[in-house]
Scaffold this active site. Structure first.
Site, PDB file in Angstrom:
ATOM      1  N   HIS A 226      29.526  30.761  41.300  1.00 40.38           N
ATOM      2  CA  HIS A 226      29.470  31.519  42.216  1.00 40.38           C
ATOM      3  C   HIS A 226      28.911  32.987  42.061  1.00 40.38           C
ATOM      4  O   HIS A 226      27.938  33.070  42.773  1.00 40.38           O
ATOM      5  CB  HIS A 226      31.075  31.600  43.008  1.00 40.38           C
ATOM      6  CG  HIS A 226      31.487  30.325  43.025  1.00 40.38           C
ATOM      7  ND1 HIS A 226      31.026  29.401  44.004  1.00 40.38           N
ATOM      8  CD2 HIS A 226      32.621  29.712  42.657  1.00 40.38           C
ATOM      9  CE1 HIS A 226      32.050  28.339  44.027  1.00 40.38           C
ATOM     10  NE2 HIS A 226      32.710  28.491  43.292  1.00 40.38           N
TER      11      HIS A 226
ATOM     12  N   ASP B  26      29.892  21.670  43.417  1.00 43.16           N
ATOM     13  CA  ASP B  26      31.446  22.048  43.680  1.00 43.16           C
ATOM     14  C   ASP B  26      32.399  21.251  44.035  1.00 43.16           C
ATOM     15  O   ASP B  26      32.932  20.341  43.471  1.00 43.16           O
ATOM     16  CB  ASP B  26      31.254  23.393  44.222  1.00 43.16           C
ATOM     17  CG  ASP B  26      32.421  24.261  44.059  1.00 43.16           C
ATOM     18  OD1 ASP B  26      33.372  24.055  43.369  1.00 43.16           O
ATOM     19  OD2 ASP B  26      32.682  25.232  44.556  1.00 43.16           O
TER      20      ASP B  26
END
Ligand SMILES: [Zn+2]
Length: 454
Positions: free
Chosen positions: A269, A320
């Site tokens: 991220h 993810d």
């Protein structure tokens, strides 16, 4: 020995026409020839198949179930996390394997050649270990074997409920390990990998600064002296603020001050960075693990893309939460988020490559590095992670060179990925995975029961 033929292929020194690639029995590229005499019927385009650097495969089964507002009307990453915890309490090892096989199959169909599975669902719902500590890790491995996707397994250390050292609660109990348990888990995962083809890899993962105490970071990293090392970081502003309050520094600044962050590392991220953090991270040669579809879905924020790549920062792409497994859409979302933020066009590119080419090159290099996988280029000796795009599809009509990538990423609605090889395993043929029927049937059963019980 297999031989693949293509009208165009992206080789390390650029696009070449009329290409033949030989793949050896060891799953590696044995020869590359261009300017060959090929029949007109050969129309497809070959690309290296990138690695997917971040996945929680079990979350695939939660896709589409969290798009309603909760009773408070204030939905966020944190309310989504509560739903995710409730969902995973019901998962059995059989469920986990069935869901992972489906997710891995879809990754191959999307064009990925490998995946880094960030695996933290270790124990039974009450927190008790399974009879074999590595049970769920072995299920992930079985799913990888069935799907044929190259696996980099990342057993995750998750040892506390928050920055204030609170104990694990509720759904988190399935994740929990102290360091001794973690070292054994890593050992069991490594033993299990022996049953996979030898392109499989093992790395480590620290769940986050929330879940791993500062005094455990260095000890956890030392569990293995090399190989990939991943951590979630700076995904949400609430996390940035909490780390700042607890440690006196923003998460990425703190990590860079307290750990030797280098090429081993993938910072997943890294959404919220100050200008200083952006510059510092770019200089580490670590990979920023961007997950644009999930980050959009969870409302995380927009990565500091322009400044980061201008300073030479490395990045790769992960699916993810697996809410929608679509390789080209990940890159499109990444670039479009930057355009919306900067109110400009062609933000992530340089002077000599188009946006599609720049993004794809970045994803290939970052994915190979973050997976510890010897892939990412159509070059003799590399693992044969390869995809072909359908040269007869409308989006590719008349496209040559980088336009092929731009057309695929920005202008194709349906998938135009036709064939995919992972370390030479030809798993997707004509757009469809070889074992789709069996994997899909099992997944549908699991999903029916799980959704019925929510
Ligand atoms: Zn994640």
């Amino acid at each position: 020995m297999q031989t693949i033929r293509a009208r165009q292929a992206l080789l390390p020194d650029g696009w070449r026409e009329a290409v033949e690639i030989d793949i050896g029995a060891d799953g590696r590229i044995a020869a590359v020839r261009s300017g060959c005499n090929l029949p007109d019927s050969v129309t497809d385009c070959l690309l290296p198949a990138p690695g997917n650097l971040h996945s929680h495969s079990f979350q695939r089964a939660l896709a589409g179930l969290t798009e309603r507002r909760g009773p408070g009307g204030q939905d966020s990453f944190w309310t989504w996390r509560q739903l995710m915890y409730a969902f995973l309490e019901k998962l059995t090892p059989d469920d986990l394997e069935a869901i992972a096989a489906l997710a891995f199959m879809e990754m191959l169909e999307a064009g990925y050649g490998g995946v880094a599975e960030f695996h933290y669902l270790h124990h039974q719902p009450n927190g008790q270990p399974y009879e074999r500590l590595g049970e769920t890790s072995h299920r992930i491995q079985a799913a990888a074997l069935e799907s044929g996707l190259g696996l980099t397994q990342l057993p995750v250390l998750y040892s506390r409920g928050g920055l204030d050292d609170q104990p694990l609660q509720g759904g988190q109990k399935r994740f929990g390990c102290d360091l001794e348990c973690y070292a054994r888990l890593v050992e069991e995962a490594e033993a299990g990998l022996a049953s996979l083809p030898d392109d499989a890899r093992l790395g480590l993962a620290l769940h986050s600064l929330r879940a791993v105490a500062p005094h455990n970071l260095a000890r956890a990293v030392a569990v293995r002296p090399d190989g990939p090392l991943h951590i979630h970081i700076a995904e949400q502003m609430a996390e940035v603020t909490a780390v700042e309050q607890a440690y006196g520094a923003r998460p990425i600044d703190w990590l860079l001050d307290n750990c030797q962050v280098d090429e081993r590392w993938c910072l997943v991220h890294a959404t919220h960075m100050s200008a200083q953090e952006t510059q510092r991270l770019a200089q580490t040669r670590a990979v920023a693990g961007l997950c644009p579809i999930t980050e959009s879905n969870l409302g995380d924020g927009i990565f500091e893309g322009r400044a980061y790549v201008q300073q030479g920062g490395r990045f790769g792409i992960g699916t993810d939460s697996n809410v929608c497994i679509a390789l080209s859409e990940e890159l499109r979302s990444l670039e479009y988020s930057q355009r919306l933020k900067d109110q400009g066009r062609v933000v992530l590119a340089d002077g000599h490559r188009s946006a599609g080419r720049f993004l794809y090159d970045g994803m290939l290099a970052g994915g190979a590095q973050a997976l510890g996988r010897d892939s990412g280029a159509l070059q003799v000796g590399k693992l044969a992670d390869i995809l072909s795009l359908d040269g007869d599809s409308l989006p590719l009509a008349g496209a040559g060179g980088d336009e092929v990538l731009d057309a695929w990423i920005f202008a194709a609605n349906a998938s135009i990925v036709k064939d995919v090889w992972s370390a030479g395993r030809h798993m997707v043929q004509g757009g469809r995975h070889r074992n789709r029927e069996a994997i899909e049937a099992r997944y549908r059963k699991v999903l029916g029961r799980l959704r019925g019980s929510l």
